[in-house]
Design a protein around this motif. Structure first.
Motif, PDB file in Angstrom:
ATOM      1  N   SER A  42       0.818  -1.214   0.000  1.00 20.64           N
ATOM      2  CA  SER A  42       0.000   0.000   0.000  1.00 20.64           C
ATOM      3  C   SER A  42       0.849   1.260   0.000  1.00 20.64           C
ATOM      4  CB  SER A  42      -0.917   0.019   1.222  1.00 20.64           C
ATOM      5  OG  SER A  42      -0.157  -0.018   2.414  1.00 20.64           O
ATOM      6  N   THR A  43       2.162   1.102   0.207  1.00 20.27           N
ATOM      7  CA  THR A  43       3.046   2.257   0.246  1.00 20.27           C
ATOM      8  C   THR A  43       3.364   2.700  -1.168  1.00 20.27           C
ATOM      9  OG1 THR A  43       4.037   1.500   2.314  1.00 20.27           O
ATOM     10  CG2 THR A  43       5.269   3.127   1.060  1.00 20.27           C
ATOM     11  N   THR A  44       3.033   3.936  -1.483  1.00 16.35           N
ATOM     12  CA  THR A  44       3.249   4.429  -2.842  1.00 16.35           C
ATOM     13  C   THR A  44       4.536   5.224  -2.970  1.00 16.35           C
ATOM     14  OG1 THR A  44       1.936   6.409  -2.354  1.00 16.35           O
ATOM     15  CG2 THR A  44       0.789   4.516  -3.319  1.00 16.35           C
ATOM     16  N   ALA A  81       4.662  -7.092   8.762  1.00 15.98           N
ATOM     17  CA  ALA A  81       3.273  -6.656   8.928  1.00 15.98           C
ATOM     18  C   ALA A  81       2.610  -7.382  10.092  1.00 15.98           C
ATOM     19  CB  ALA A  81       2.495  -6.887   7.636  1.00 15.98           C
ATOM     20  N   GLU A  82       2.872  -8.680  10.196  1.00 17.88           N
ATOM     21  CA  GLU A  82       2.258  -9.487  11.254  1.00 17.88           C
ATOM     22  C   GLU A  82       2.771  -9.103  12.632  1.00 17.88           C
ATOM     23  OE1 GLU A  82       2.460 -14.093  12.915  1.00 17.88           O
ATOM     24  OE2 GLU A  82       3.091 -13.659  10.860  1.00 17.88           O
ATOM     25  N   LYS A  83       4.075  -8.948  12.765  1.00 21.29           N
ATOM     26  CA  LYS A  83       4.683  -8.760  14.079  1.00 21.29           C
ATOM     27  C   LYS A  83       4.749  -7.306  14.533  1.00 21.29           C
ATOM     28  CE  LYS A  83       5.614 -13.076  14.959  1.00 21.29           C
ATOM     29  NZ  LYS A  83       4.929 -13.779  16.084  1.00 21.29           N
ATOM     30  N   VAL A  84       4.805  -6.376  13.597  1.00 17.84           N
ATOM     31  CA  VAL A  84       5.002  -4.974  13.964  1.00 17.84           C
ATOM     32  C   VAL A  84       3.771  -4.127  13.657  1.00 17.84           C
ATOM     33  CG1 VAL A  84       6.455  -2.930  13.645  1.00 17.84           C
ATOM     34  CG2 VAL A  84       7.484  -5.212  13.583  1.00 17.84           C
ATOM     35  N   ILE A  85       3.324  -4.151  12.405  1.00 14.60           N
ATOM     36  CA  ILE A  85       2.223  -3.269  12.017  1.00 14.60           C
ATOM     37  C   ILE A  85       0.912  -3.686  12.676  1.00 14.60           C
ATOM     38  CG2 ILE A  85       0.885  -2.356  10.097  1.00 14.60           C
ATOM     39  CD1 ILE A  85       3.332  -2.648   8.339  1.00 14.60           C
ATOM     40  N   PHE A 204       7.077   2.535   8.483  1.00 18.45           N
ATOM     41  CA  PHE A 204       5.992   2.074   7.625  1.00 18.45           C
ATOM     42  C   PHE A 204       4.877   3.114   7.475  1.00 18.45           C
ATOM     43  CE2 PHE A 204       5.346   0.493  11.941  1.00 18.45           C
ATOM     44  CZ  PHE A 204       4.052   0.896  12.237  1.00 18.45           C
ATOM     45  N   VAL A 205       5.110   4.327   7.960  1.00 15.08           N
ATOM     46  CA  VAL A 205       4.117   5.389   7.878  1.00 15.08           C
ATOM     47  C   VAL A 205       4.619   6.476   6.938  1.00 15.08           C
ATOM     48  CG1 VAL A 205       2.882   7.179   9.147  1.00 15.08           C
ATOM     49  CG2 VAL A 205       3.234   4.933  10.190  1.00 15.08           C
ATOM     50  N   GLN A 206       3.945   6.665   5.833  1.00 11.26           N
ATOM     51  CA  GLN A 206       4.350   7.675   4.861  1.00 11.26           C
ATOM     52  C   GLN A 206       4.209   9.072   5.445  1.00 11.26           C
ATOM     53  OE1 GLN A 206       2.955   7.256   0.777  1.00 11.26           O
ATOM     54  NE2 GLN A 206       2.051   5.301   1.344  1.00 11.26           N
ATOM     55  N   ASP A 212      -2.902   9.550   9.999  1.00 11.95           N
ATOM     56  CA  ASP A 212      -3.447   9.267   8.667  1.00 11.95           C
ATOM     57  C   ASP A 212      -3.411   7.768   8.392  1.00 11.95           C
ATOM     58  OD1 ASP A 212      -3.893  11.934   8.233  1.00 11.95           O
ATOM     59  OD2 ASP A 212      -2.119  12.249   6.980  1.00 11.95           O
ATOM     60  N   PHE A 213      -2.321   7.142   8.818  1.00 12.95           N
ATOM     61  CA  PHE A 213      -2.193   5.691   8.657  1.00 12.95           C
ATOM     62  C   PHE A 213      -3.308   4.971   9.424  1.00 12.95           C
ATOM     63  CE2 PHE A 213      -0.643   1.680  10.443  1.00 12.95           C
ATOM     64  CZ  PHE A 213      -0.284   0.992   9.295  1.00 12.95           C
ATOM     65  N   LEU A 214      -3.544   5.394  10.667  1.00 17.61           N
ATOM     66  CA  LEU A 214      -4.568   4.748  11.482  1.00 17.61           C
ATOM     67  C   LEU A 214      -5.981   5.042  10.972  1.00 17.61           C
ATOM     68  CD1 LEU A 214      -3.074   5.308  15.045  1.00 17.61           C
ATOM     69  CD2 LEU A 214      -3.397   3.107  13.897  1.00 17.61           C
ATOM     70  N   ALA A 215      -6.162   6.200  10.366  1.00 20.77           N
ATOM     71  CA  ALA A 215      -7.476   6.518   9.818  1.00 20.77           C
ATOM     72  C   ALA A 215      -7.877   5.505   8.761  1.00 20.77           C
ATOM     73  CB  ALA A 215      -7.468   7.932   9.227  1.00 20.77           C
TER      74      ALA A 215
END
Length: 365
Positions: A42-44, A81-85, A204-206, A212-215
């Motif tokens: 999803s990261t552009t 993604a599984e362990k951190v995000i 992992f947050v642009q 915004d990431f959590l939204a």
């Protein structure tokens, strides 16, 4: 020809891990560089999206070429993604403030990547962290000590080390006296990253906007709700619990003759509780998910030095065993803004060696 063992260096493309690789090469190790691919589909903006982005991979590859060492890129995207995000999202959903760097070090770098390094025949994994790994002869245990440069020391985020992991870990920057010295070494080695700025964002947050990431990932955390005071009286409204952490004053838009701060977050009722500065003072805390490094464990009260956030000086406290492997800690003097989800890290009374740590569950007065 190298006379020392093979070491895999986790190369993030930054100056610290690059210098770590150069120093180990100077010391005669057979050095391999690995950069973890952790950016998400999803990261552009992967070119400059922080540690381990496409831009970081390119920098790491150039550094490896300059040093004359092999360089590989390994895909850790799903595992990260599984362990951190996923944990990051879950903690905010529960009204807690997580530390994703702790989980990245615990699960990704010093578990999964170390295992990959050993599969490649390496004896050690090395990183650009500022900390020291030493063996304590009297205790017959590996220990984690603060870096010589206390301003850059990163032991607070490394308390989950196990004994086997420490035995196979090298951190050459623990002996560097300051960041200027690190950059000077990079210049000596002819590395183009010598003046590259330190990454200050969540990788992992642009753009560094975690809200915004959590939204997108957890819209329930950015839903408006009530602000109440310590008596339960409604005092206003908030924009979403994701915007708040314990001790925060910003966004507390409540009329009051005294400054008001966030003293509680209730995710179930979507409520923020505010109070005065004295309401933030806590006598102690309970922590779980405990890991021991300097000791095998404790069976009674133990005087220690404690840190409950990254940028603070360790303070005197006494820790005792709690139920089901938890810890009960009492500060010598009440501390401000003890935050569930953050880490408690315990140091010996000289403040130098890490005894262990855990995750703060709750504070008490």
């Amino acid at each position: 020809m190298s006379t020392k063992p093979t070491v895999v260096v986790a190369m993030s493309g930054g100056v610290d891990s690059s210098v770590a690789a150069g120093l180990l090469l100077r010391q005669g190790y057979n050095v391999l560089g690995i950069t973890m691919q952790i950016w998400q589909e999803s990261t552009t903006q992967t070119k400059g999206a922080g540690c381990c982005s496409l831009g970081a991979v390119e920098d790491a590859r150039r550094v490896a070429a300059k040093l004359g060492i092999p360089h590989y890129v390994m895909n850790f995207r799903e595992f990260f993604a599984e362990k951190v995000i996923d944990n990051f999202i879950s903690e905010y959903k529960n009204g807690r403030t997580p530390n994703p760097c702790v989980n990245c070090n615990r699960y990704v770098k010093f578990d999964a990547l170390l295992s990959k390094a050993q599969d490649l025949g390496a004896e050690y994994l090395a990183t650009g962290h500022y900390a020291r790994v030493e063996f304590h002869e009297d205790r017959r245990r590996w220990t984690l000590r603060r870096a010589l440069d206390h301003d850059k020391d990163q032991t607070y985020a490394l308390y989950h080390f196990t004994q086997p992991e420490l035995e196979h870990t090298l951190m050459p920057l623990g002996l560097v006296t300051n960041k200027a010295e690190t950059r000077a070494i990079a210049e000596e080695l002819g590395l183009l990253v010598s003046n590259k700025p330190d990454s200050q964002e969540i990788c992992f947050v642009q753009g560094g906007s975690y809200t915004d990431f959590l939204a997108d990932a957890a819209p329930e955390t950015v839903q408006p709700g009530d602000i109440v005071d310590t008596t339960g009286k409604r005092r206003g409204s908030h924009d979403g619990i994701a915007f708040y952490t314990i001790g925060q004053r910003k966004r507390v838009n409540v009329g009051s003759p005294i400054p008001l701060y966030v003293v509680g977050i209730d995710a179930k009722t979507n409520t923020i509780t505010v109070g005065g500065n004295d309401d933030l003072l806590e006598e102690g805390l309970i922590a779980d998910d405990v890991n021991w490094i300097g000791l095998a464990g404790i069976d009674g009260p133990l005087p220690i030095m404690a840190k409950i956030r990254y940028n603070m000086d360790a303070v005197p406290a006494v820790v005792s065993p709690g139920e089901n492997g938890s810890l009960i800690l009492k500060f010598d003097q009440a501390q401000r803004a003890v935050t569930p989800g953050q880490s408690l890290v315990m140091y010996e009374d000289n403040g130098d060696s890490v005894i262990g740590g855990g995750t703060i569950q709750q504070a008490f007065k």
